[in-house]
Motif scaffolding. Sequence first.
Motif, short mmCIF file in Angstrom:
data_model
loop_
_atom_site.label_atom_id
_atom_site.label_comp_id
_atom_site.label_asym_id
_atom_site.label_seq_id
_atom_site.Cartn_x
_atom_site.Cartn_y
_atom_site.Cartn_z
N GLU A 49 0.67 -1.40 0.18
CA GLU A 49 -0.20 0.18 0.07
C GLU A 49 0.56 1.40 -0.20
OE1 GLU A 49 -2.64 -0.28 3.55
OE2 GLU A 49 -3.79 -1.80 2.58
N LEU A 50 1.66 1.18 0.93
CA LEU A 50 2.55 2.47 0.83
C LEU A 50 3.71 2.39 -0.34
CD1 LEU A 50 4.56 4.49 2.37
CD2 LEU A 50 6.26 2.73 2.79
N LEU A 51 3.80 1.50 -1.07
CA LEU A 51 4.72 2.31 -2.46
C LEU A 51 3.69 2.46 -3.64
CD1 LEU A 51 7.09 -1.73 -2.63
CD2 LEU A 51 7.73 0.59 -2.56
N LYS A 52 2.29 2.28 -3.40
CA LYS A 52 1.29 1.91 -4.10
C LYS A 52 1.12 3.57 -3.48
CE LYS A 52 -3.41 1.06 -6.20
NZ LYS A 52 -3.94 0.44 -5.70
N ASP A 53 1.23 4.31 -2.72
CA ASP A 53 1.16 5.73 -2.92
C ASP A 53 1.83 6.34 -2.95
OD1 ASP A 53 -1.65 4.86 -1.60
OD2 ASP A 53 -1.21 4.68 0.41
N THR A 54 3.10 5.43 -2.79
CA THR A 54 4.70 7.37 -2.95
C THR A 54 4.35 6.73 -4.81
OG1 THR A 54 5.48 5.55 -0.75
CG2 THR A 54 6.67 6.86 -3.05
N LYS A 55 4.57 5.59 -5.32
CA LYS A 55 4.38 6.18 -6.71
C LYS A 55 3.38 7.64 -7.42
CE LYS A 55 6.19 1.31 -7.90
NZ LYS A 55 5.19 0.17 -8.65
N GLU A 56 2.02 6.97 -6.51
CA GLU A 56 1.21 8.46 -7.36
C GLU A 56 2.00 9.73 -6.84
OE1 GLU A 56 -2.51 7.39 -5.12
OE2 GLU A 56 -2.97 5.12 -6.48
N VAL A 57 2.34 9.54 -6.14
CA VAL A 57 2.93 11.01 -5.22
C VAL A 57 4.33 11.57 -6.04
CG1 VAL A 57 3.61 12.50 -3.65
CG2 VAL A 57 1.85 10.80 -3.02
N ILE A 58 4.92 10.67 -6.37
CA ILE A 58 5.42 10.86 -7.66
C ILE A 58 5.82 11.58 -8.86
CG2 ILE A 58 7.93 9.88 -8.70
CD1 ILE A 58 8.56 8.46 -5.86
N HIS A 59 4.33 10.36 -9.38
CA HIS A 59 3.43 10.37 -10.34
C HIS A 59 3.06 12.52 -10.65
CE1 HIS A 59 1.82 10.06 -14.32
NE2 HIS A 59 0.11 10.18 -13.31
N ASP A 60 2.60 12.69 -9.22
CA ASP A 60 1.88 13.62 -9.80
C ASP A 60 2.94 14.91 -9.20
OD1 ASP A 60 -0.84 12.33 -9.57
OD2 ASP A 60 -1.08 12.58 -6.94
N ALA A 61 4.14 14.61 -8.39
CA ALA A 61 4.75 15.78 -8.42
C ALA A 61 6.10 15.92 -10.36
CB ALA A 61 6.14 15.30 -7.51
N THR A 62 5.76 15.30 -10.32
CA THR A 62 6.47 15.37 -12.07
C THR A 62 5.69 15.11 -13.22
OG1 THR A 62 6.55 12.53 -12.02
CG2 THR A 62 8.12 13.63 -11.24
N LYS A 63 4.57 15.54 -12.88
CA LYS A 63 3.67 15.94 -13.77
C LYS A 63 3.88 17.06 -14.87
CE LYS A 63 -1.55 15.54 -14.96
NZ LYS A 63 -2.23 15.18 -14.46
N PRO A 64 3.66 17.88 -13.79
CA PRO A 64 4.36 19.05 -14.78
C PRO A 64 5.55 19.83 -15.40
CG PRO A 64 3.61 19.71 -11.83
CD PRO A 64 3.31 18.50 -12.67
N VAL A 65 6.26 18.88 -14.87
CA VAL A 65 7.44 19.33 -15.41
C VAL A 65 7.53 17.97 -17.05
CG1 VAL A 65 9.74 18.38 -15.12
CG2 VAL A 65 9.41 19.21 -13.16
N LYS A 66 7.45 17.09 -16.98
CA LYS A 66 6.89 16.42 -17.84
C LYS A 66 5.79 17.00 -19.16
CE LYS A 66 6.03 12.19 -17.38
NZ LYS A 66 5.26 10.69 -16.74
N GLU A 67 4.79 17.31 -19.08
CA GLU A 67 3.88 18.35 -19.23
C GLU A 67 4.57 19.49 -19.92
OE1 GLU A 67 1.13 20.21 -17.15
OE2 GLU A 67 -0.02 17.70 -17.37
N LYS A 68 5.57 20.23 -19.35
CA LYS A 68 6.62 20.96 -20.13
C LYS A 68 7.54 20.58 -21.21
CE LYS A 68 6.93 24.54 -16.30
NZ LYS A 68 7.64 25.31 -15.06
N LEU A 69 8.02 19.21 -20.98
CA LEU A 69 8.79 18.68 -21.96
C LEU A 69 8.08 18.30 -22.74
CD1 LEU A 69 10.91 16.24 -19.54
CD2 LEU A 69 11.98 18.48 -20.47
N GLU A 70 7.04 18.05 -23.17
CA GLU A 70 6.02 17.76 -24.34
C GLU A 70 6.36 18.54 -24.75
OE1 GLU A 70 2.56 15.92 -23.01
OE2 GLU A 70 4.29 13.22 -22.41
N LYS A 71 6.16 19.99 -24.59
CA LYS A 71 5.75 21.33 -25.21
C LYS A 71 6.83 21.40 -26.06
CE LYS A 71 2.22 23.83 -22.53
NZ LYS A 71 1.83 24.85 -21.77
#
Length: 71
Positions: A49-71
């Motif tokens: 459960e902890l790993l699953k929650d951690t993956k979601e938090v990391i995904h949400d934290a890196t989402k803005p950077v990933k969107e900037k790279l795609e532009k």
Amino acid sequence: MKKFFIGFLIGLIVAFPLGINFGKDKPLLSNPFAAKPDIAERVKERTGELLKDTKEVIHDATKPVKEKLEK
């Protein structure tokens, strides 16, 4: 007086297991004296459960950077 004590005894016998289950947040009609799951199983479950929650938090934290790279 005899009926009172018989009723009290029956009530105690019925209420005790129900109270144990209620305190453990388990279904009321389950076995209150059932063995607990293995410690290893509980650790695996909690870390999963902890790993699953951690993956979601990391995904949400890196989402803005990933969107900037795609532009």
